[in-house]
Design a protein around this motif. Structure first.
Motif, PDB file in Angstrom:
ATOM      1  N   ALA B  24       0.834  -1.198   0.000  1.00 23.90           N
ATOM      2  CA  ALA B  24       0.000   0.000   0.000  1.00 23.90           C
ATOM      3  C   ALA B  24       0.870   1.250   0.000  1.00 23.90           C
ATOM      4  O   ALA B  24       0.551   2.235  -0.662  1.00 23.90           O
ATOM      5  N   ASN B  25       1.995   1.204   0.716  1.00 24.06           N
ATOM      6  CA  ASN B  25       2.896   2.367   0.747  1.00 24.06           C
ATOM      7  C   ASN B  25       3.522   2.631  -0.612  1.00 24.06           C
ATOM      8  O   ASN B  25       3.781   3.775  -0.961  1.00 24.06           O
ATOM      9  N   ASP B  28       1.698   4.973  -2.592  1.00 21.65           N
ATOM     10  CA  ASP B  28       1.474   6.294  -2.032  1.00 21.65           C
ATOM     11  C   ASP B  28       2.024   7.419  -2.910  1.00 21.65           C
ATOM     12  O   ASP B  28       1.317   8.380  -3.209  1.00 21.65           O
ATOM     13  N   LEU B  31       0.121   8.096  -6.128  1.00 19.16           N
ATOM     14  CA  LEU B  31      -1.198   8.635  -5.797  1.00 19.16           C
ATOM     15  C   LEU B  31      -1.114  10.067  -5.287  1.00 19.16           C
ATOM     16  O   LEU B  31      -2.020  10.861  -5.484  1.00 19.16           O
ATOM     17  N   ARG B  32       0.006  10.407  -4.615  1.00 17.73           N
ATOM     18  CA  ARG B  32       0.210  11.788  -4.198  1.00 17.73           C
ATOM     19  C   ARG B  32       0.292  12.707  -5.414  1.00 17.73           C
ATOM     20  O   ARG B  32      -0.249  13.805  -5.429  1.00 17.73           O
ATOM     21  N   GLN B  35      -3.035  13.197  -6.696  1.00 18.88           N
ATOM     22  CA  GLN B  35      -3.792  14.082  -5.806  1.00 18.88           C
ATOM     23  C   GLN B  35      -3.435  15.548  -6.055  1.00 18.88           C
ATOM     24  O   GLN B  35      -4.281  16.424  -5.957  1.00 18.88           O
ATOM     25  N   SER B  40      -7.637  17.322  -3.122  1.00 16.17           N
ATOM     26  CA  SER B  40      -7.969  16.197  -2.231  1.00 16.17           C
ATOM     27  C   SER B  40      -9.408  15.735  -2.429  1.00 16.17           C
ATOM     28  O   SER B  40      -9.701  14.547  -2.340  1.00 16.17           O
ATOM     29  N   ASN B  41     -10.322  16.660  -2.731  1.00 16.22           N
ATOM     30  CA  ASN B  41     -11.706  16.240  -2.930  1.00 16.22           C
ATOM     31  C   ASN B  41     -11.872  15.431  -4.221  1.00 16.22           C
ATOM     32  O   ASN B  41     -12.704  14.536  -4.300  1.00 16.22           O
ATOM     33  N   MET B  43     -10.009  13.230  -5.323  1.00 17.34           N
ATOM     34  CA  MET B  43      -9.601  11.843  -5.162  1.00 17.34           C
ATOM     35  C   MET B  43     -10.797  10.910  -4.992  1.00 17.34           C
ATOM     36  O   MET B  43     -10.667   9.696  -5.117  1.00 17.34           O
ATOM     37  N   ALA B  44     -11.964  11.503  -4.675  1.00 21.14           N
ATOM     38  CA  ALA B  44     -13.165  10.678  -4.528  1.00 21.14           C
ATOM     39  C   ALA B  44     -13.394   9.834  -5.778  1.00 21.14           C
ATOM     40  O   ALA B  44     -13.764   8.661  -5.692  1.00 21.14           O
ATOM     41  N   PHE B  46     -11.152   8.717  -7.820  1.00 19.49           N
ATOM     42  CA  PHE B  46     -10.214   7.598  -7.817  1.00 19.49           C
ATOM     43  C   PHE B  46     -10.717   6.459  -6.919  1.00 19.49           C
ATOM     44  O   PHE B  46     -10.658   5.289  -7.290  1.00 19.49           O
ATOM     45  N   PHE B  47     -11.233   6.816  -5.747  1.00 22.61           N
ATOM     46  CA  PHE B  47     -11.701   5.772  -4.832  1.00 22.61           C
ATOM     47  C   PHE B  47     -12.942   5.069  -5.359  1.00 22.61           C
ATOM     48  O   PHE B  47     -13.154   3.891  -5.111  1.00 22.61           O
TER      49      PHE B  47
END
Lengths: 350, 341
Positions: B24-25, B28, B31-32, B35, B40-41, B43-44, B46-47
């Motif tokens: 998972a790291n 990171d 994905l940063r 982002q 940051s909003n 990213m929804a 992506f999820f």
């Protein structure tokens, strides 16, 4: 004894037996027999030899007729308990039978043929568990392969389900974005679309992707469970937003927030979804039946159905493999049943 | 002891999760970067993406093209290769001189399946709701070891349909346990799965056996939500149990009963798995239900006709959508009523 009975049947308030009490116990004991009885009978039968399974009326314990290898005879001979004229009993082996008279030998003294009236003898039987029923399907048939396929499908589908559902639930519970309610509506709508309604087009999609006869073709269509997304979202809504704000202050990325904060806090709900997913995927039947047409990719359920659908059903193997198929679910029932029952009572999940 | 066990479980869990955390790291830093572009909003999206992608490909898209499928003919698999026939498949399904007599229809099997399913739904739902209600009432009494008894009725719910079907095939076969009981009681053994009416009865009984624990659980949750003081007041007035049931329990349980009724309806319309393993639709066509008809026409039979199967599945889907909308409506009303209380 009467004290035990008194303890068992003691009622609140010490009043006498009302008809509703009688009915309650009738229903509970009846339920115990009807719900467990059939499965126990299957387990019991799975330890019997084909000969014992063909008997009517069936016996409760698995009996086999005893045989012995006697010097001078190639085939093993069946043993009988023979009653002598003086009332004593001895064990003899049958060589051949002519009408009502059987020619028998004493295994210890095989030279001498003894004539016995068949009225004076009973087959010697002993209790023996036919473990071969369990071994043969794995050695001679493909059941080991089916078992491996089932485990693969169950484990992989559950892992993907947990990941994708929790990510979606995170987005739907902790972000404000345009179209969020539309997405929620879409997910609700898919609750209305059971597999049986989209069989034909889904099959063509799977075929077009080259996933026909592949375990991935079984796994992928099942992983985006709307119930899973819902349950996880309900749970995540209870996690305070301040935690996320604080993490953002500390320069945590959104992915880290999901991974390090939300997921650990959602663990109880994830555990419940994992249990459900394992049971669902292990038990899946209709979709694997359509996607998997080659024996090498059968899951246990499909393989079992195929063997049970043959003209000449080999029940002794089928029964044993049914027990094997039952084992994981029975383990879930024994150890994790309370998570499932609370899950259903809480959200009507199934 | 429990501490030790928990310690072991925690350590084992940590050992399993360590490589996953490492993996998972790894995600990171890319994905940063993502982002930084989306905010940051953003990213929804992506999820949501993986889940919605699977939804789209394997649920929504098939749902849409199902309508197109039902308007095409021939045996070809892919939509592009199929010939457009308009509403012919529906016409074929509905061409009957009398809908009550399947033999007068071109697709006689479809109408046999429709009538079988209808009979099954009526009988099975009535039986299911009745048995689930009685079970829930029994489980709601002051019982020792209630969780044990609850588990007893829940056990078959977890079994796979194939296992359920095989368990009962074994019990109901000619030399099975049921015939042993009939024989011991002095009756003549019956070939349960070969005689039409008995096979149909068996299909109902077995499906009730397999699922009743689930509905009993929902009703039990409803019963436990009824305030206890109502019953205490009734007891003080010396009200009879049957009257308490009609005047207190049933009216307050009605919303839950309605949910269970609609849920059982939805499931009963789609009945397939355990009955298919139990009887294979037989003897003859006496336990042929809609889903099996769709499966056989779409995949299994010699006269494969995907378009026809699609048309039949859309008709069944329409019924299910209506039932589901009713269910959602009831659920919403219950929720509002719960808030008012």
């Amino acid at each position: 004894m009467s004290r035990v009975a008194e303890f068992l049947f003691r009622r609140r308030g010490g009043a006498g037996w009302h008809w509703t009490d009688v009915f309650t116990w009738f229903w509970l004991i009846g339920g115990l027999i009807v719900m467990f009885g059939p499965a126990l009978w299957l387990v019991n039968s799975s330890f019997k030899t084909p000969a014992a399974l063909a008997e009517f009326p069936p016996t409760v314990l698995p009996y086999v007729t005893a045989e012995a290898i006697v010097a001078g005879y190639e085939e093993p001979l069946q043993l009988f308990e023979v009653r002598n004229d003086d009332g004593s009993v001895r064990v003899l082996a049958e060589v051949r039978r002519l009408g009502t008279v059987a020619q028998m030998v004493d295994p210890a003294n095989p030279g001498e043929i003894i004539r016995v009236n068949i009225k004076n003898r009973t087959p010697k039987r002993s209790i023996a568990f036919a473990l071969d029923n369990y071994v043969q399907p794995f050695l001679a048939f493909d059941f080991f392969l089916y078992l491996r396929n089932s485990v693969f499908v169950t484990v992989v589908a559950t892992l993907i389900t947990l990941l994708t559902n929790s990510m979606a639930a995170f987005a739907l519970s902790k972000y404000n974005f345009r179209g969020r309610s539309a997405v929620m509506m879409l997910i609700v709508a898919t609750l209305m679309v059971p597999l049986s309604v989209i069989l034909v087009p889904l099959y063509s999609v799977i075929s077009a992707m080259g996933l026909f006869n592949s375990l991935w073709g079984v796994i992928l269509p099942t992983v985006a469970t709307p119930t899973g997304v819902f349950m996880l979202r309900q749970y995540m809504l209870t996690i305070p937003d301040e935690l996320i704000e604080a993490a953002r202050m500390d320069k945590a990325s959104e992915w880290q927030i999901y991974w390090r904060i939300i997921l650990p806090l959602t663990a109880p709900a994830l555990a419940v979804l994992a249990i459900f997913s394992v049971v669902w995927r292990w038990n899946d039947f209709l979709w694997p039946l359509i996607v998997l047409s080659r024996k090498e990719v059968y899951t246990l359920q499909v393989g079992l159905n195929t063997y049970a659908g043959q003209l000449n059903v080999q029940w002794h193997y089928i029964l044993a493999m049914t027990v094997v198929t039952m084992i994981p679910v029975v383990l879930v029932f024994i150890f994790l049943q309370r998570y499932i029952t609370t899950g259903i009572a809480g959200s009507g999940l199934k | 002891m429990a501490d030790v066990r928990n310690g072991i479980a925690t350590r084992a869990g940590a050992m399993i999760l360590a490589p996953v955390g490492w993996l998972a790291n790894l995600f990171d830093s890319p994905l940063r970067m993502l982002q930084r572009r989306t905010g940051s909003n953003g990213m929804a999206v992506f999820f949501l993406a993986p889940n919605m992608l699977v939804f789209g490909i394997f649920v929504l898209f098939p749902l849409v093209i199902n309508i197109l499928y039902s308007m095409t003919g021939g045996g070809a698999l892919f939509l592009g290769d199929r010939t457009f026939v308009g509403a012919d498949q529906y016409g074929r399904l509905f061409s009957c001189s009398s809908y009550l007599d399947p033999k007068s229809c071109i697709e006689d099997l479809f109408w046999i399946a429709v009538w079988n399913t209808l009979a099954f739904v009526v009988l099975q739902v009535a039986m299911m709701v009745a048995v689930a209600l009685v079970t829930a009432l029994v489980l709601n009494r002051e019982l020792r070891a209630r969780s044990f008894w609850r588990a007893v009725f829940f056990f078959p719910v977890l079994l796979s349909p194939v296992v359920v079907g095989l368990i009962w095939r074994w019990i109901l076969q000619r030399q099975g346990l049921l015939n042993l009981m009939v024989f011991e009681a002095g009756g003549t053994p019956v070939n349960w799965l070969v005689e039409r009416n008995w096979a149909f009865t068996a299909a109902i009984m077995v499906s009730v056996w397999a699922h009743v624990g689930f509905y009993a659980l929902i009703l039990l949750a409803g019963l436990q939500a009824i305030p206890k003081d109502l019953y205490e007041a009734a007891e003080m007035d010396g009200t009879r149990p049957l009257r308490v049931f009609w005047r207190i329990t049933l009216p307050l349980l009605a919303p839950n009963l309605l949910v269970v009724l609609v849920l059982t309806l939805i499931r009963a319309v789609q009945i397939f798995d355990e009955v298919y393993v139990l009887t294979g639709g037989g003897p003859g066509t006496s336990t042929l239900f809609l889903t099996q008809y769709i499966y056989e026409v779409g995949f299994a039979s010699m006269l494969r006709n995907p378009g026809l199967a699609s048309a039949a599945s859309i008709l069944m889907g329409a019924v299910l959508v209506v039932l589901t909308l009713i269910q959602l409506g009831i659920a919403r009303r219950n929720e509002q009523r719960g808030k008012m209380r």
